[in-house]
Design an enzyme around this catalytic site. Structure first.
Site, PDB file in Angstrom:
ATOM      1  N   GLY A  59       0.811  -1.206   0.000  1.00  0.00           N
ATOM      2  CA  GLY A  59       0.000   0.000   0.000  1.00  0.00           C
ATOM      3  C   GLY A  59       0.841   1.251   0.000  1.00  0.00           C
ATOM      4  O   GLY A  59       2.059   1.201   0.186  1.00  0.00           O
ATOM      5  N   PRO A  63       2.553   4.843   1.176  1.00  0.00           N
ATOM      6  CA  PRO A  63       3.200   5.178   2.460  1.00  0.00           C
ATOM      7  C   PRO A  63       2.207   5.802   3.440  1.00  0.00           C
ATOM      8  O   PRO A  63       1.330   6.575   3.058  1.00  0.00           O
ATOM      9  CB  PRO A  63       4.289   6.185   2.059  1.00  0.00           C
ATOM     10  N   GLY A  64       2.364   5.455   4.717  1.00  0.00           N
ATOM     11  CA  GLY A  64       1.562   6.057   5.762  1.00  0.00           C
ATOM     12  C   GLY A  64       0.199   5.456   5.977  1.00  0.00           C
ATOM     13  O   GLY A  64      -0.607   5.994   6.743  1.00  0.00           O
ATOM     14  N   GLY A  86      -0.472   2.459   7.290  1.00  0.00           N
ATOM     15  CA  GLY A  86      -0.574   1.635   8.494  1.00  0.00           C
ATOM     16  C   GLY A  86      -0.068   0.222   8.351  1.00  0.00           C
ATOM     17  O   GLY A  86      -0.465  -0.657   9.123  1.00  0.00           O
ATOM     18  N   LYS A  87       0.827  -0.042   7.411  1.00  0.00           N
ATOM     19  CA  LYS A  87       1.327  -1.410   7.218  1.00  0.00           C
ATOM     20  C   LYS A  87       2.173  -1.851   8.414  1.00  0.00           C
ATOM     21  O   LYS A  87       1.978  -2.950   8.962  1.00  0.00           O
ATOM     22  CB  LYS A  87       2.148  -1.479   5.918  1.00  0.00           C
ATOM     23  N   THR A  88       3.118  -1.022   8.805  1.00  0.00           N
ATOM     24  CA  THR A  88       3.966  -1.374   9.949  1.00  0.00           C
ATOM     25  C   THR A  88       3.161  -1.409  11.240  1.00  0.00           C
ATOM     26  O   THR A  88       3.390  -2.269  12.100  1.00  0.00           O
ATOM     27  CB  THR A  88       5.117  -0.355  10.071  1.00  0.00           C
ATOM     28  N   HIS A 138      -5.364  35.850 -11.094  1.00  0.00           N
ATOM     29  CA  HIS A 138      -5.031  34.452 -11.383  1.00  0.00           C
ATOM     30  C   HIS A 138      -5.898  33.511 -10.536  1.00  0.00           C
ATOM     31  O   HIS A 138      -6.527  32.577 -11.053  1.00  0.00           O
ATOM     32  CB  HIS A 138      -3.544  34.208 -11.092  1.00  0.00           C
ATOM     33  N   GLU A 139      -5.954  33.768  -9.227  1.00  0.00           N
ATOM     34  CA  GLU A 139      -6.744  32.906  -8.342  1.00  0.00           C
ATOM     35  C   GLU A 139      -8.234  33.082  -8.598  1.00  0.00           C
ATOM     36  O   GLU A 139      -9.003  32.113  -8.503  1.00  0.00           O
ATOM     37  CB  GLU A 139      -6.407  33.209  -6.881  1.00  0.00           C
TER      38      GLU A 139
END
Length: 670
Positions: free
Chosen positions: A240, A242-243, A245-247, A463-464
């Site tokens: 999956g 990064p970040g 929750g695998k570990t 621009h915005e």
């Protein structure tokens, strides 16, 4: 029984330093008891004092040490009773195997010293003058031994120090020792003291938790499965972004399984010495088999599990491949280790070797995806436990404001919100703190003191406003939430959106998003008839989207239903393109055509709403930050809005306008 176990664990373990200490004490004791050196430190006298003692008949014996230049003076029993010699009496509490002198006399030339002694002895009335003086040579055994072996000891010590440093240092565990360099560096977790994480600490990931929960149940109650003929799975691969929750999921498995859990990283197998990686794999599985049933967790397994034969153009270093081969053999080969389950985590499953991914090694591949709305709410619940929050805080609202956030991102949002609230002196973290934290993480730190000229500020405002206007007029563009011209991070201004969480994207949705992204540059063209460098991130985004439409998703009529995307990652190591030069020219033309059509479309929309665009830009210059309500007052209610949208929605995802070039290139009409 428990007390006995505690007593056994408190017993001191044998250390090699004990052996060194015993040798050192033996050498010191040998030197002490051999009398090789004077531990009593006899009093020193000069030759004239010695002559005086001889004349008084106080000297029993004089031992001249030729190779040292000293004479040891031994007094008679009668002399020791005299008051003048009371300081020379041996008061040492240590025993000695030899007689110790009372005085030491240092002399210069031996011939002159002997001549003076003979003269004094002849003049004195001594009973046995011939037995008074004797000669000897003294040897220091410890000093001689050290003189020979000390250089070798220093060289060996330096060599061991260097090897320990090269192998990861003395504090790197058993694999860091020079004689244990082939040993595994895996950390063994004790389920009673080390593991504090359980499945209740892992929010969301219901499917992944169900898969690994079955592995835990198998270890706890194998008869439940083996009675039906089932076999324990050999391994599970967590894949999956990064970040996600695998570990953390692996830590929860360690906390729930109540079995020995070996944890290490894929890079722990890599070493500068040939054969060390394979040796560590063998030692790891040997330890796990001795403690079976057991679980091995290898984080970032792509460090050693990359497909063999790739990116190895020189052919000079196959150490990583040897490590992978040994891992394949241990997981499923002759002499397979039973009751040893391997968990692994990676975010690069596309580069792993096929032999490693097959059933029988990693029987299960568990995809850990980014959390959805419901899972984000559960993750907020977990990370908000230690944080003092306001009673009116709505977790559903926070979950809606964080689409595309991973579990690690949400943890960062909670921590940043607590820091912001503390900085403001609040007693609890409220809704606005979380919104400011999202702005801070996604957009970067506000730079209100950044020097911007009025002309540049006007260009940025239009621009915005162009982004906001085009996105408001298009059905499939993400609903706008907030527009700001306050610099954040590398952006001079930003338009914030709350994108819809889609599983599939249609052609018209991608085209509307591209048109909205080009609205900033189109506004500069419509208002000033000039363009600037402020649209860099917009151009980068639309170019990638157009390229994906043509070469990956097959959404272009001229290219047809073809894709040049390789999910196996083989194209990363190829020197040739998967299409001809003629096709490459067609692809380039189609990408350019898609982008230019959306640019012209944005110019047309803004030209038709030029007065409203100007009004919006003026309000943006006045307030610096405007919200959805301001756009509704100018443009009216957006016909495409969904009824369930929050009325006071706040920013989540943004499109930055990075100004990589100098701001001097931005021009305005005066």
């Amino acid at each position: 029984m428990a007390n006995n176990n505690n007593q056994n664990t408190k017993k001191p373990k044998f250390s090699s330093y004990w052996f060194y200490a015993i040798i050192f004490l033996f050498l010191i004791g040998f030197q002490f008891f051999s009398g090789g050196s004077s531990w009593q430190n006899p009093k020193k006298i000069n030759p004239s004092q010695l002559e005086s003692f001889i004349k008084d008949n106080d000297v029993k014996k004089i031992l001249i040490i030729k190779n040292v230049g000293q004479a040891k003076v031994f007094l008679t029993d009668e002399a020791l009773k005299k008051e003048e010699h009371k300081d020379a009496i041996n008061k040492s509490i240590f025993p000695s195997s030899t007689e110790n002198p009372q005085y030491i006399c240092e002399y210069g030339a031996l011939d002159k010293f002997e001549e003076d002694l003979d003269k004094v002895i002849a003049e004195s009335n001594l009973a046995n003058p011939k037995d008074l003086v004797s000669f000897d040579t003294e040897t220091n055994i410890l000093g001689d031994v050290l003189a020979y072996i000390l250089p070798f000891i220093i060289l060996i010590a330096i060599w061991i120090f260097l090897m320990r440093r090269m192998s990861g240092g003395g504090s790197a565990g058993p694999g860091g020792q020079i004689f244990n360099i082939g040993k595994s560096k895996a950390k063994l977790f004790d389920e009673k003291t080390d593991m504090k994480v359980s499945f209740k600490d892992v929010a969301g990931l219901e499917g992944a938790k169900e898969e690994v929960q079955e592995i835990v149940d198998f270890l706890k109650n194998p008869e439940r499965y083996t009675s039906l003929g089932g076999k324990i799975p050999k391994g599970a691969l967590l894949v999956g972004p990064p970040g996600t929750g695998k570990t953390l999921l692996a830590k929860a498995v360690a906390g729930e399984a109540k079995v020995p859990f070996f944890s290490l990283s894929g890079s722990d197998f890599v070493e500068m010495f040939v054969g060390v990686g394979a040796s560590r794999v063998r030692d790891l599985f040997k330890q796990a088999k001795d403690k079976s049933p057991a679980i091995i967790f290898i984080d970032e397994i792509d460090a050693i599990g990359r497909a063999r034969g790739k990116s190895n153009f020189t052919g000079s270093n196959d150490e990583r491949e040897n490590t992978l081969n040994q891992l394949l053999t241990e997981m499923d080969g002759f002499g397979t280790n039973t009751n040893v389950i391997v968990l692994a985590a990676t975010n690069r499953a596309d580069v792993l070797d096929k032999a490693l991914m097959r059933a029988g090694r990693f029987d299960r591949q568990i995809y850990v995806d980014l959390p959805d709305l419901r899972e984000r709410k559960e993750i907020f619940n977990v990370h908000l436990r230690p944080i003092k929050t306001s009673e009116t805080l709505d977790l559903d609202f926070l979950a809606k404001q964080t689409p595309g956030f991973s579990g690690a991102d949400i943890a960062n949002v909670c921590n940043e919100a607590a820091l912001i609230a503390a900085r403001k002196g609040k007693k609890a973290v409220d809704k606005q703190d979380f919104l400011d934290a999202v702005d801070r993480i996604v957009g970067g730190l506000e730079k209100k003191n950044k020097i911007i000229t009025p002309e540049e500020k006007k260009t940025i405002a239009f621009h915005e406003a162009g982004h906001a206007t085009v996105s408001w007029m298009l059905e499939h563009a993400a609903p706008l939430v907030k527009v700001t011209i306050v610099p954040r991070g590398q952006s001079l201004g930003a338009a914030w959106y709350l994108p819809e969480e889609r599983l599939i994207v249609r052609t018209e949705q991608m085209l509307d998003e591209m048109c909205a992204a080009l609205g900033g540059r189109a506004a500069e063209k419509v208002i000033f008839d000039k363009i600037s460098t402020g649209a860099l991130s917009d151009l980068e985004k639309v170019t990638k989207q157009a390229k994906a439409m043509v070469t990956i998703y097959g959404l272009n009529e001229k290219i047809g239903n073809l894709t040049y995307y390789d999910s196996r990652g083989q194209s990363d190591y190829s020197f040739t393109k998967p299409y001809s030069e003629e096709t490459a020219q067609v692809i380039d033309k189609e990408i350019s055509s898609i982008v230019e059509k959306q640019y012209e479309r944005a110019i047309e929309i803004l030209s038709q709403n030029k007065d409203k665009l100007t009004e919006l830009a003026d309000r943006l210059l006045e307030k610096e930050v405007i919200f959805k309500d301001d756009l509704e007052r100018i443009f009216g209610k957006r016909p495409f809005d969904k009824e369930e949208e929050e009325e006071n929605a706040t920013p989540d995802t943004k499109e930055e306008d990075q100004n990589q070039e100098t701001n001097q290139s931005e021009e305005t009409i005066k």
